[in-house]
Motif scaffolding. Structure first.
Motif, PDB file in Angstrom:
ATOM      1  N   VAL A   1       0.836  -1.208   0.000  1.00 37.25           N
ATOM      2  CA  VAL A   1       0.000   0.000   0.000  1.00 37.25           C
ATOM      3  C   VAL A   1       0.867   1.252   0.000  1.00 37.25           C
ATOM      4  CG1 VAL A   1      -1.630   1.354   1.368  1.00 37.25           C
ATOM      5  CG2 VAL A   1      -1.973  -1.105   1.096  1.00 37.25           C
ATOM      6  N   ALA A   2       1.904   1.241   0.834  1.00 37.38           N
ATOM      7  CA  ALA A   2       2.794   2.403   0.896  1.00 37.38           C
ATOM      8  C   ALA A   2       3.474   2.641  -0.440  1.00 37.38           C
ATOM      9  CB  ALA A   2       3.837   2.195   1.996  1.00 37.38           C
ATOM     10  N   SER A   3       3.886   1.561  -1.094  1.00 37.12           N
ATOM     11  CA  SER A   3       4.538   1.698  -2.396  1.00 37.12           C
ATOM     12  C   SER A   3       3.582   2.267  -3.424  1.00 37.12           C
ATOM     13  CB  SER A   3       5.055   0.327  -2.873  1.00 37.12           C
ATOM     14  OG  SER A   3       6.018  -0.177  -1.981  1.00 37.12           O
ATOM     15  N   SER A   4       2.318   1.821  -3.366  1.00 38.29           N
ATOM     16  CA  SER A   4       1.329   2.316  -4.317  1.00 38.29           C
ATOM     17  C   SER A   4       1.062   3.798  -4.112  1.00 38.29           C
ATOM     18  CB  SER A   4       0.016   1.519  -4.181  1.00 38.29           C
ATOM     19  OG  SER A   4       0.230   0.152  -4.448  1.00 38.29           O
ATOM     20  N   LEU A   5       0.940   4.203  -2.833  1.00 40.48           N
ATOM     21  CA  LEU A   5       0.707   5.614  -2.541  1.00 40.48           C
ATOM     22  C   LEU A   5       1.885   6.457  -2.983  1.00 40.48           C
ATOM     23  CD1 LEU A   5      -0.891   5.359   1.018  1.00 40.48           C
ATOM     24  CD2 LEU A   5      -2.054   5.927  -1.123  1.00 40.48           C
ATOM     25  N   TYR A   6       3.093   5.949  -2.807  1.00 43.67           N
ATOM     26  CA  TYR A   6       4.285   6.688  -3.225  1.00 43.67           C
ATOM     27  C   TYR A   6       4.292   6.863  -4.739  1.00 43.67           C
ATOM     28  CZ  TYR A   6       9.171   7.904  -3.997  1.00 43.67           C
ATOM     29  OH  TYR A   6      10.318   8.539  -4.387  1.00 43.67           O
ATOM     30  N   ALA A   7       3.906   5.793  -5.457  1.00 40.34           N
ATOM     31  CA  ALA A   7       3.891   5.858  -6.924  1.00 40.34           C
ATOM     32  C   ALA A   7       2.893   6.893  -7.406  1.00 40.34           C
ATOM     33  CB  ALA A   7       3.554   4.478  -7.507  1.00 40.34           C
ATOM     34  N   VAL A   8       1.711   6.933  -6.755  1.00 41.34           N
ATOM     35  CA  VAL A   8       0.705   7.925  -7.134  1.00 41.34           C
ATOM     36  C   VAL A   8       1.221   9.328  -6.873  1.00 41.34           C
ATOM     37  CG1 VAL A   8      -1.570   8.834  -6.553  1.00 41.34           C
ATOM     38  CG2 VAL A   8      -1.252   6.378  -6.808  1.00 41.34           C
ATOM     39  N   ALA A   9       1.892   9.520  -5.742  1.00 41.47           N
ATOM     40  CA  ALA A   9       2.408  10.838  -5.382  1.00 41.47           C
ATOM     41  C   ALA A   9       3.472  11.311  -6.350  1.00 41.47           C
ATOM     42  CB  ALA A   9       2.976  10.792  -3.957  1.00 41.47           C
ATOM     43  N   GLN A  10       4.196  10.360  -6.950  1.00 40.19           N
ATOM     44  CA  GLN A  10       5.270  10.733  -7.854  1.00 40.19           C
ATOM     45  C   GLN A  10       4.796  11.028  -9.266  1.00 40.19           C
ATOM     46  OE1 GLN A  10       8.496  11.266  -6.749  1.00 40.19           O
ATOM     47  NE2 GLN A  10       7.307  11.067  -4.860  1.00 40.19           N
ATOM     48  N   GLN A  11       3.537  10.717  -9.580  1.00 42.63           N
ATOM     49  CA  GLN A  11       3.018  10.983 -10.916  1.00 42.63           C
ATOM     50  C   GLN A  11       2.920  12.483 -11.153  1.00 42.63           C
ATOM     51  OE1 GLN A  11      -0.735   9.004 -11.167  1.00 42.63           O
ATOM     52  NE2 GLN A  11       0.144   6.954 -11.251  1.00 42.63           N
ATOM     53  N   SER A  12       3.198  12.887 -12.386  1.00 47.58           N
ATOM     54  CA  SER A  12       3.090  14.304 -12.727  1.00 47.58           C
ATOM     55  C   SER A  12       1.635  14.731 -12.642  1.00 47.58           C
ATOM     56  CB  SER A  12       3.619  14.548 -14.153  1.00 47.58           C
ATOM     57  OG  SER A  12       4.984  14.210 -14.223  1.00 47.58           O
ATOM     58  N   PRO A  13       1.354  15.919 -12.098  1.00 47.93           N
ATOM     59  CA  PRO A  13      -0.029  16.377 -12.035  1.00 47.93           C
ATOM     60  C   PRO A  13      -0.585  16.607 -13.435  1.00 47.93           C
ATOM     61  CG  PRO A  13       1.500  18.149 -11.460  1.00 47.93           C
ATOM     62  CD  PRO A  13       2.303  16.896 -11.555  1.00 47.93           C
ATOM     63  N   THR A  14      -1.883  16.379 -13.575  1.00 49.86           N
ATOM     64  CA  THR A  14      -2.523  16.613 -14.864  1.00 49.86           C
ATOM     65  C   THR A  14      -2.493  18.101 -15.170  1.00 49.86           C
ATOM     66  OG1 THR A  14      -3.990  14.726 -14.526  1.00 49.86           O
ATOM     67  CG2 THR A  14      -4.658  16.353 -16.169  1.00 49.86           C
ATOM     68  N   PRO A  15      -1.964  18.480 -16.351  1.00 53.89           N
ATOM     69  CA  PRO A  15      -1.883  19.913 -16.663  1.00 53.89           C
ATOM     70  C   PRO A  15      -3.271  20.515 -16.798  1.00 53.89           C
ATOM     71  CG  PRO A  15      -1.355  18.581 -18.595  1.00 53.89           C
ATOM     72  CD  PRO A  15      -1.442  17.632 -17.434  1.00 53.89           C
ATOM     73  N   SER A  16      -3.405  21.773 -16.414  1.00 52.70           N
ATOM     74  CA  SER A  16      -4.684  22.464 -16.562  1.00 52.70           C
ATOM     75  C   SER A  16      -4.576  23.628 -17.535  1.00 52.70           C
ATOM     76  CB  SER A  16      -5.169  22.983 -15.202  1.00 52.70           C
ATOM     77  OG  SER A  16      -4.197  23.834 -14.623  1.00 52.70           O
ATOM     78  N   ARG A  17      -3.358  23.873 -18.045  1.00 49.38           N
ATOM     79  CA  ARG A  17      -3.137  24.928 -19.031  1.00 49.38           C
ATOM     80  C   ARG A  17      -2.104  24.472 -20.052  1.00 49.38           C
ATOM     81  NH1 ARG A  17      -4.386  27.471 -14.278  1.00 49.38           N
ATOM     82  NH2 ARG A  17      -2.526  26.531 -13.391  1.00 49.38           N
ATOM     83  N   VAL A  18      -2.288  24.928 -21.278  1.00 48.20           N
ATOM     84  CA  VAL A  18      -1.275  24.732 -22.316  1.00 48.20           C
ATOM     85  C   VAL A  18      -0.914  26.105 -22.857  1.00 48.20           C
ATOM     86  CG1 VAL A  18      -0.814  23.874 -24.641  1.00 48.20           C
ATOM     87  CG2 VAL A  18      -1.931  22.398 -22.984  1.00 48.20           C
ATOM     88  N   ARG A  19       0.368  26.412 -22.860  1.00 44.14           N
ATOM     89  CA  ARG A  19       0.861  27.671 -23.411  1.00 44.14           C
ATOM     90  C   ARG A  19       1.691  27.342 -24.632  1.00 44.14           C
ATOM     91  NH1 ARG A  19       1.608  27.480 -17.849  1.00 44.14           N
ATOM     92  NH2 ARG A  19       0.619  29.155 -16.623  1.00 44.14           N
ATOM     93  N   GLY A  20       1.436  28.045 -25.724  1.00 38.19           N
ATOM     94  CA  GLY A  20       2.208  27.750 -26.920  1.00 38.19           C
ATOM     95  C   GLY A  20       1.719  28.506 -28.136  1.00 38.19           C
ATOM     96  N   THR A  21       2.009  27.927 -29.314  1.00 32.79           N
ATOM     97  CA  THR A  21       1.695  28.556 -30.597  1.00 32.79           C
ATOM     98  C   THR A  21       0.745  27.664 -31.381  1.00 32.79           C
ATOM     99  OG1 THR A  21       3.914  29.524 -30.626  1.00 32.79           O
ATOM    100  CG2 THR A  21       2.699  29.509 -32.712  1.00 32.79           C
ATOM    101  N   ILE A  22      -0.287  28.269 -31.949  1.00 40.34           N
ATOM    102  CA  ILE A  22      -1.240  27.495 -32.741  1.00 40.34           C
ATOM    103  C   ILE A  22      -0.556  26.975 -34.003  1.00 40.34           C
ATOM    104  CG2 ILE A  22      -3.365  27.603 -34.117  1.00 40.34           C
ATOM    105  CD1 ILE A  22      -4.461  29.611 -32.149  1.00 40.34           C
ATOM    106  N   GLU A  23      -0.713  25.675 -34.237  1.00 38.30           N
ATOM    107  CA  GLU A  23      -0.204  25.051 -35.459  1.00 38.30           C
ATOM    108  C   GLU A  23      -1.287  24.987 -36.531  1.00 38.30           C
ATOM    109  OE1 GLU A  23       3.005  22.111 -35.086  1.00 38.30           O
ATOM    110  OE2 GLU A  23       3.512  24.243 -35.065  1.00 38.30           O
ATOM    111  N   GLY A  24      -2.538  24.837 -36.091  1.00 36.36           N
ATOM    112  CA  GLY A  24      -3.637  24.778 -37.042  1.00 36.36           C
ATOM    113  C   GLY A  24      -4.942  24.440 -36.357  1.00 36.36           C
TER     114      GLY A  24
END
Length: 208
Positions: free
Chosen positions: A19-42
């Motif tokens: 259980v501890a290993s699973s919780l650690y793995a979840v904590a290490q996952q990158s957060p889901t992005p809520s913004r994208v900054r960049g240039t429109i390609e199309g």
């Protein structure tokens, strides 16, 4: 009996480690992005293709009610007492909050996201949406005292800090080469959708 307790405890210990290993793995996952900054390609139908600032190709499904706003540069002198603003800040060496950018909301957007929270523009950055209660000129820019429902903050705005505001836009502004900030949500199938896109006017890169 001691032997029996030991044999029973081993599976429990193993389960606790799992259980501890699973919780650690979840904590290490990158957060889901809520913004994208960049240039429109199309744009292809309801799909907006963006090259992110980090070089990734991102496809965003535009919702039917998506809002497009233009982002234009203004002067620091346009930030008045009573203005409702958003300010991205980072801690200064002297403990003050230094503005990375300031954006002034039009009246119909007053109250948007009011409060102060961690932000993803820079390491240790914070976004504060609040009303300007005081503006004091200094030797190098201005210090804004901004108040929101749960508190207040002093924001130091330098003369070179980007200051922008919003104006009306629509999907016709979504052209290849335009610089954007898109607010996104990850869907169950792993794709992304957006219901709000800010577009820099006249080649401006949205600073927030």
């Amino acid at each position: 009996m001691p032997v029996r307790r030991s044999s029973l405890s081993r599976p429990l210990v193993a389960m606790a480690v799992l259980v501890a290993s699973s919780l650690y793995a979840v904590a290490q996952q990158s957060p889901t992005p809520s913004r994208v900054r960049g240039t429109i390609e199309g744009v292809d139908g309801d799909v907006l293709s963006v090259k992110s600032r980090s070089g990734e190709d991102v496809k965003l499904h535009m919702t039917g009610d998506m809002k497009v706003v233009g982002i234009v540069k203004i002067s620091l002198s346009d930030v008045k007492v009573g203005s409702f603003v958003g300010a991205t800040t980072v801690p200064g060496a002297d403990g003050s909050q230094k503005a990375v950018e300031v954006h002034v909301f039009p009246e119909d957007m007053r109250g948007t996201g009011e409060g102060s929270r961690p932000y993803d523009l820079r390491p240790n950055s914070t976004m504060t949406n609040a009303t300007v209660a005081e503006s004091v000129a200094g030797n190098d820019g201005r210090t804004l005292t901004v108040k929101y429902k749960d508190g207040e903050k002093k924001v130091v705005v330098g003369p070179d800090t980007p200051v922008v505001t919003y104006n009306a836009g629509d999907k016709s502004d979504l052209k290849a080469g335009a610089k954007v900030i898109a607010f996104i949500k990850k869907l169950p199938d792993g794709s992304y959708e957006t219901n709000r896109v800010g577009v820099g006017r006249d080649g401006l890169t949205p600073p927030m």
